[in-house]
Design a protein around this motif. Structure first.
Motif, PDB file in Angstrom:
ATOM      1  N   ILE A   1       0.871  -1.011  -0.130  1.00 28.08           N
ATOM      2  CA  ILE A   1      -0.285  -0.339   0.137  1.00 28.08           C
ATOM      3  C   ILE A   1       1.087   1.442   0.021  1.00 28.08           C
ATOM      4  N   TRP A   2       1.934   1.396   0.282  1.00 29.27           N
ATOM      5  CA  TRP A   2       2.987   2.515   0.251  1.00 29.27           C
ATOM      6  C   TRP A   2       2.898   2.893  -1.029  1.00 29.27           C
ATOM      7  N   GLN A   3       3.054   2.356  -2.346  1.00 31.90           N
ATOM      8  CA  GLN A   3       3.274   2.594  -3.027  1.00 31.90           C
ATOM      9  C   GLN A   3       2.197   3.948  -3.707  1.00 31.90           C
ATOM     10  N   ILE A   4       1.346   3.756  -3.126  1.00 28.42           N
ATOM     11  CA  ILE A   4      -0.136   4.581  -2.919  1.00 28.42           C
ATOM     12  C   ILE A   4      -1.082   5.383  -2.513  1.00 28.42           C
ATOM     13  N   VAL A   5       0.764   5.765  -1.225  1.00 33.05           N
ATOM     14  CA  VAL A   5       0.043   6.520  -0.372  1.00 33.05           C
ATOM     15  C   VAL A   5       0.862   8.186  -0.885  1.00 33.05           C
ATOM     16  N   ASN A   6      -0.521   8.834  -0.742  1.00 27.11           N
ATOM     17  CA  ASN A   6      -0.574  10.702  -1.487  1.00 27.11           C
ATOM     18  C   ASN A   6       0.292  11.120  -0.374  1.00 27.11           C
ATOM     19  N   TRP A   7       1.712  11.424  -0.472  1.00 25.83           N
ATOM     20  CA  TRP A   7       2.300  11.561   0.609  1.00 25.83           C
ATOM     21  C   TRP A   7       1.875  13.431   0.834  1.00 25.83           C
ATOM     22  N   LYS A   8       1.702  13.945   0.120  1.00 23.89           N
ATOM     23  CA  LYS A   8       1.325  15.259  -0.184  1.00 23.89           C
ATOM     24  C   LYS A   8      -0.225  15.485   1.092  1.00 23.89           C
ATOM     25  N   ASN A   9      -1.086  14.767   0.577  1.00 26.37           N
ATOM     26  CA  ASN A   9      -1.885  15.337   1.528  1.00 26.37           C
ATOM     27  C   ASN A   9      -2.221  14.938   2.572  1.00 26.37           C
ATOM     28  N   VAL A  10      -1.479  13.879   3.053  1.00 28.18           N
ATOM     29  CA  VAL A  10      -0.499  14.259   4.327  1.00 28.18           C
ATOM     30  C   VAL A  10       0.084  14.842   5.250  1.00 28.18           C
ATOM     31  N   GLU A  11       1.075  15.787   4.460  1.00 28.50           N
ATOM     32  CA  GLU A  11       1.649  16.899   4.647  1.00 28.50           C
ATOM     33  C   GLU A  11       0.569  17.826   4.806  1.00 28.50           C
ATOM     34  N   GLU A  12      -0.048  18.208   4.255  1.00 24.56           N
ATOM     35  CA  GLU A  12      -1.463  19.163   3.848  1.00 24.56           C
ATOM     36  C   GLU A  12      -1.869  18.764   4.900  1.00 24.56           C
ATOM     37  N   ARG A  13      -2.218  17.801   5.329  1.00 22.52           N
ATOM     38  CA  ARG A  13      -2.882  17.430   6.789  1.00 22.52           C
ATOM     39  C   ARG A  13      -2.489  17.906   8.370  1.00 22.52           C
ATOM     40  N   LEU A  14      -0.548  17.994   8.322  1.00 21.02           N
ATOM     41  CA  LEU A  14       0.165  17.766   8.929  1.00 21.02           C
ATOM     42  C   LEU A  14       0.088  19.272   8.754  1.00 21.02           C
ATOM     43  N   THR A  15       0.339  20.080   7.865  1.00 23.89           N
ATOM     44  CA  THR A  15       0.153  21.677   7.898  1.00 23.89           C
ATOM     45  C   THR A  15      -0.612  22.156   8.663  1.00 23.89           C
ATOM     46  N   GLN A  16      -2.503  21.125   8.276  1.00 21.19           N
ATOM     47  CA  GLN A  16      -3.558  22.577   8.861  1.00 21.19           C
ATOM     48  C   GLN A  16      -3.616  22.220  10.373  1.00 21.19           C
ATOM     49  N   ALA A  17      -3.737  20.768  10.480  1.00 19.94           N
ATOM     50  CA  ALA A  17      -3.718  20.639  11.978  1.00 19.94           C
ATOM     51  C   ALA A  17      -2.093  21.139  13.008  1.00 19.94           C
ATOM     52  N   SER A  18      -0.917  21.756  12.525  1.00 21.30           N
ATOM     53  CA  SER A  18      -0.085  22.530  13.611  1.00 21.30           C
ATOM     54  C   SER A  18      -0.397  23.635  13.385  1.00 21.30           C
ATOM     55  N   PRO A  19      -0.033  24.841  14.627  1.00 20.32           N
ATOM     56  CA  PRO A  19      -0.084  25.196  15.264  1.00 20.32           C
ATOM     57  C   PRO A  19       0.415  26.428  14.269  1.00 20.32           C
TER      58      PRO A  19
END
Lengths: 223, 246
Positions: free
Chosen positions: B228-246
């Motif tokens: 499954i790691w071949q299709i993980v959308n790292w960009k989306n994960v980064e966006e979520r981290l940015t959104q969640a970070s103060p």
């Protein structure tokens, strides 16, 4: 001495202390439950899932005090975790294979029928309630028909994941239905209700009757 | 203000658009709102959750996840969570209108199961992307945070897969953000329990209910986790981290 008198016809036993647990034979051929449960399902459900639980259990008990215990003892004494999970799943699946049979299904006769009608009013009501419990159980688990030795009634209970009625001394298991997705996904995809229809076409009432009589016999001996 | 206009302004404040932020689940409306019949119908419409579209075709995640699985997973499993959630919320609202507390409590497990299923899957679809479009590794802040916690992305993946593979029964493996400490954590959840109940912000979730992989991988959950790691959308994960970070 390890072939203990057991409430149920099957037993997972060891010939001597140093032997590991073995995967019991299926009581029928792999294609015997078709079309209700396919050979492909049994190849994976029995040949892979059940077999893996046995392998894992053996690895977990090896060179530990648990390797001298019976399967039931391990289930009753293990703390939550991999040892309990694998032991319980070994036992649950063996009970499940025996709860099914080719050319079975339909309605019960004899003592088990009487008990069901006594406690549920009618077989139809019982069937609906069992199906509801089994299809309604969220995520992985098992639906059981048990004799509750406290209420003296037959009851329907569900357990979660590897949970088993064996750990509750008031429950005497009579039948079980596996509702983990792997039990039905190959044949019915997400349609668990359709799988339950298949289960009713395979339910082994003789096994349930035997289990019920074994409880009565045990009580008779104790009194 | 009259009772009716008070009720309307309460309802107006509670209203959120039909397309809900996918990381949140709206809380039941303030008590008493439904007792006004003018508000009840309006509010019932607000409660309906909808099945989000996938950001790609059903076959887009092949060969890692088959079109058959994606179709069933989205059209049957996720859709059922949405439908059952709406049904449970309707029953909850009806009980609330009658101030039937026992009736409300009776719906809570269905709301948790199905609401959790809806939350989790809505995140999951965005966490994945076709193989050709996926970046091979995280970058920026996310990469740094992963390296800080686990030393390397490979070590993170191996730890994640070990923990997620070991989930008994049905559940999810998550990469989450602990907002208090500002640190990333791997955390597994049983059934459809949302990660938020563990106090973490969900960034990346991997579904290990058997329906997520069985038709293709059968009982070989570790193979599914490896692939499954071949299709993980790292960009989306980064966006979520940015959104969640103060």
């Amino acid at each position: 001495s390890f072939i203990r008198p057991s409430l149920i016809t099957f037993s997972i036993f060891r010939i001597c202390r140093s032997m590991s647990f073995v995967l019991p034979d299926l009581p029928y051929a792999k294609d015997a439950l078709a079309p209700h449960i396919s050979e492909e399902t049994l190849n994976f459900h029995y040949g892979a899932h059940h077999r893996t639980y046995v392998t894992n259990l053996n690895n977990l008990v090896k060179d530990t005090p648990n390797q001298d215990k019976s399967l039931e003892e391990i289930i009753r004494t293990a703390s939550p975790g991999p040892l309990f999970n694998n032991a319980a799943q070994v036992w649950n699946h063996t009970f499940y294979w025996n709860s099914l049979a080719p050319n079975a299904g339909g309605e019960p006769q004899g003592a088990i029928r009487d008990k069901i009608i006594e406690n549920f009013g009618s077989f139809e009501t019982f069937k609906q309630e069992f199906s509801k419990k089994a299809t309604g159980h969220f995520a992985s688990g098992w639906a059981w028909l048990v004799l509750n030795s406290e209420t003296k009634k037959v009851e329907i209970v569900d357990t979660h994941d590897a949970g088993t009625v064996l750990t509750d001394p008031k429950y005497h298991p009579l039948l079980t239905c596996d509702v983990w997705e792997h039990a039905y996904y190959i044949d019915y995809r997400n349609a668990r209700a359709k799988y339950l229809d298949a289960w009713w076409s395979l339910v082994n009432w003789k096994f349930a009757e035997h289990n019920l009589h074994a409880v009565y016999e045990l009580k008779r001996r104790k009194s | 203000m009259s009772f009716v206009s008070k009720a309307f302004s309460r309802a107006a404040r509670a209203f959120t658009p039909a397309v809900r932020p996918i990381t949140s689940v709206a809380s039941p409306l303030a008590p008493g709102v439904f007792s006004d019949p003018l508000v009840a119908g309006f509010a019932t419409a607000m409660q309906s959750y909808t099945l989000p579209d996938l950001p790609y075709d059903y076959a887009a995640l092949e060969p890692v996840i088959s079109a058959d699985i994606m179709k069933l997973h989205h059209q049957k499993h996720h859709a059922a969570y949405v439908n059952n959630l709406n049904a449970a919320l309707e029953k909850y609202a009806a009980a609330e209108a009658k101030r039937d507390l026992q009736g409300m409590i009776q719906q809570q497990s269905a709301i948790k199961f199905n609401g959790g299923g809806h939350v989790n899957h809505s995140i999951f679809w965005t966490n994945l992307t076709p193989k050709g479009q996926a970046s091979s590794a995280p970058s920026g802040k996310l990469a740094k945070a992963i390296e800080t916690e686990w030393g390397s992305v490979d070590k993170f993946i191996s730890t994640f897969n070990t923990q997620t593979g070991a989930i008994q029964g049905s559940g999810w493996g998550w990469l989450g953000l602990n907002k208090e400490s500002g640190r990333l954590q791997i955390h597994t959840m049983a059934n459809q329990d949302p990660l938020s109940t563990a106090g973490l912000v969900p960034l990346l979730g991997i579904d290990v209910w058997e329906h997520a992989y069985y038709l293709q991988y059968k009982n070989a959950r570790p193979d599914y986790l490896k692939a499954i790691w071949q299709i993980v959308n790292w960009k989306n994960v980064e966006e979520r981290l940015t959104q969640a970070s103060p």
